[in-house]
Design an enzyme around this catalytic site. Structure first.
Site, PDB file in Angstrom:
ATOM      1  CE1 TYR A   1      -1.512   4.077   9.321  1.00 23.97           C
ATOM      2  CE2 TYR A   1      -0.298   3.179   7.466  1.00 23.97           C
ATOM      3  CZ  TYR A   1      -1.399   3.170   8.290  1.00 23.97           C
ATOM      4  OH  TYR A   1      -2.382   2.233   8.090  1.00 23.97           O
TER       5      TYR A   1
ATOM      6  CE  LYS B   1       3.321   3.312  13.578  1.00 24.92           C
ATOM      7  NZ  LYS B   1       3.986   3.030  12.308  1.00 24.92           N
TER       8      LYS B   1
ATOM      9  CE1 TYR C   1      -6.132   3.702  11.002  1.00 26.59           C
ATOM     10  CE2 TYR C   1      -5.510   3.977   8.698  1.00 26.59           C
ATOM     11  CZ  TYR C   1      -5.318   3.371   9.929  1.00 26.59           C
ATOM     12  OH  TYR C   1      -4.332   2.434  10.081  1.00 26.59           O
TER      13      TYR C   1
ATOM     14  CG  HIS D   1      -2.139  -0.838   1.074  1.00 24.40           C
ATOM     15  ND1 HIS D   1      -3.336  -0.542   1.674  1.00 24.40           N
ATOM     16  CD2 HIS D   1      -2.351  -1.962   0.356  1.00 24.40           C
ATOM     17  CE1 HIS D   1      -4.237  -1.459   1.357  1.00 24.40           C
ATOM     18  NE2 HIS D   1      -3.653  -2.338   0.558  1.00 24.40           N
TER      19      HIS D   1
ATOM     20  N   PRO E   1      -4.531   0.103  18.724  1.00 26.96           N
ATOM     21  CG  PRO E   1      -6.551  -0.924  18.180  1.00 26.96           C
ATOM     22  CD  PRO E   1      -5.779  -0.370  19.336  1.00 26.96           C
TER      23      PRO E   1
END
Length: 396
Positions: A389, A302, A206, A77, A298
């Site tokens: 990220y 990580k 998200y 991704h 979550p």
């Protein structure tokens, strides 16, 4: 029945992905290790966990020699989506950092590591009862347990690696005055389902909404993982599949909800959210790694990645020890904790940014909206998000 005594260089407690990855890395480096797990192999494989791997984790799996199926079946991704209200904004991870993430379920990582360990003929004890760790403040630590056939076993080692999770025996065996725990418990959880339906998007979404947070994720092109923020008083069995899908639709922008494919869940559970760090991570010849030493929410994925970098540091440190240097084991805790606290900060920030926090009131809700608006309009803010990220680098 007499006690069976074994001798190895490293005794690894816990056969989840962190313990198995440590074992694989040590094997590649020529260091002997025995893995001890209280649960069955099927139980370990049945746990549904994270699915987003940082590049550092991908590299460690390649180093361990177990990356072939991940590269064949995993989904690289280059970015993800942030949604709030009816707005959707793309975070271009690759464009902002030159890096990407890999979507590949933790269950599959564990399966690959298990199969590689079995193929190499390396010793793993599953269904070990009464696991206990002893004498780790000396040069002769050991792990004791009872094998499934009832025989007592003692594994004598140079070092013990505690990869046995938040509720494991290793951290619990450290004298109370030798460890400091830092913890934040969030007043909500994630209700998650796994379903054999195509993902609503080719990238993760998200979403922040008036009803609360939602996440659209996937395990493959035909299996999806979805979450909604829920009360800690909720119970998974009180949610029908229909109720879950309806609530998820309410939290997504209309154009996303319209494309959502629903179906029967094959797993449904609620996960509480907490941040937790234990300091230090070394106690004589005992080292803590992964969830035994820290927990992150979550949000941002990580947990598994931090566990992987812990055992990456530990494998290198132990390898250096057997080559004549103690510098690595002496600095293990400090190096891990620097990276852990940065991931804790990011996970806390991303969690508070995206979730509904009623205790913050109307003012806090407006601040949250302003920060989301700022994030979508500032390349500098997006770059900071993307850098964290995709994962901060491991120290040399």
């Amino acid at each position: 029945m007499s006690t069976r005594t074994l001798r190895t260089q490293v005794a690894i407690v816990g056969a989840g992905p962190s313990g198995l990855l440590l074992g694989a890395l040590l094997h590649k480096a020529g260091v002997e290790a025995v893995v001890i797990e209280q649960r069955s192999a099927d139980y370990v494989l049945g746990r549904i966990r994270a699915g987003v791997l940082e590049q550092v984790t991908v590299d460690l799996l390649d180093e361990a020699g177990v990356g072939e199926r991940m590269h064949a079946e995993g989904l690289p991704h280059d970015g993800f989506e942030i949604a709030f209200g009816d707005r959707i904004h793309h975070i271009d991870l690759h464009g902002l950092t030159g890096k990407r993430v890999m979507v590949y379920g933790q269950t599959e990582v564990t399966r690959d590591l298990m199969q590689a360990r079995a193929a190499a003929g390396l010793q793993t004890f599953y269904e070990s009862q009464g696991v206990s760790v002893h004498d780790f403040d000396t040069h002769r630590p050991c792990v004791r347990f009872t094998a499934p056939d009832g025989q007592p076993v003692e594994v004598q080692a140079d070092f013990i690696a505690g990869c046995d999770g938040f509720h494991g025996v290793c951290r619990a065996s450290v004298p109370e005055g030798a460890i400091t725990n830092f913890e934040k418990v969030y007043p909500f959880g994630w209700l998650g389902i796994l379903a054999d339906v195509p993902p609503v998007s080719h990238e993760l979404i998200y979403a922040s909404s008036e009803q609360g947070f939602a996440l659209c994720s996937m395990r493959s092109k035909t299996r999806s993982r979805y979450y909604v923020q829920c009360s800690l008083a909720d119970h998974a069995d009180a949610w029908s599949d229909e109720a879950f899908w309806a609530e998820l639709r309410r939290r997504l922008p209309a154009q996303v909800a319209a494309n959502l494919t629903t179906g029967p869940s094959i797993e449904k559970s609620i996960a509480p959210l907490r941040s937790f760090v234990a300091e230090p991570l070394r106690f004589g010849r005992l080292f803590l790694a992964g969830d035994a030493g820290h927990i992150v929410p979550p949000t941002g994925a990580k947990g598994l990645n931090l566990a992987a970098t812990d055992v990456g540091y530990l494998a290198r440190s132990l390898t250096e020890f057997y080559r004549g240097s103690e510098a690595g084991i002496d600095s293990y805790s400090e190096r891990c904790l620097r990276r852990i606290w940065k991931a804790e900060r990011f996970s806390w920030w991303f969690t508070t940014l995206m979730h509904k926090l009623p205790e913050n009131g109307a003012f806090g809700a407006r601040i949250q909206q302003a920060e989301l608006d700022y994030l979508t309009r500032s390349e500098a803010a997006q770059r900071a998000l993307a850098e964290n990220y995709v994962g901060l680098p491991m120290e040399a």
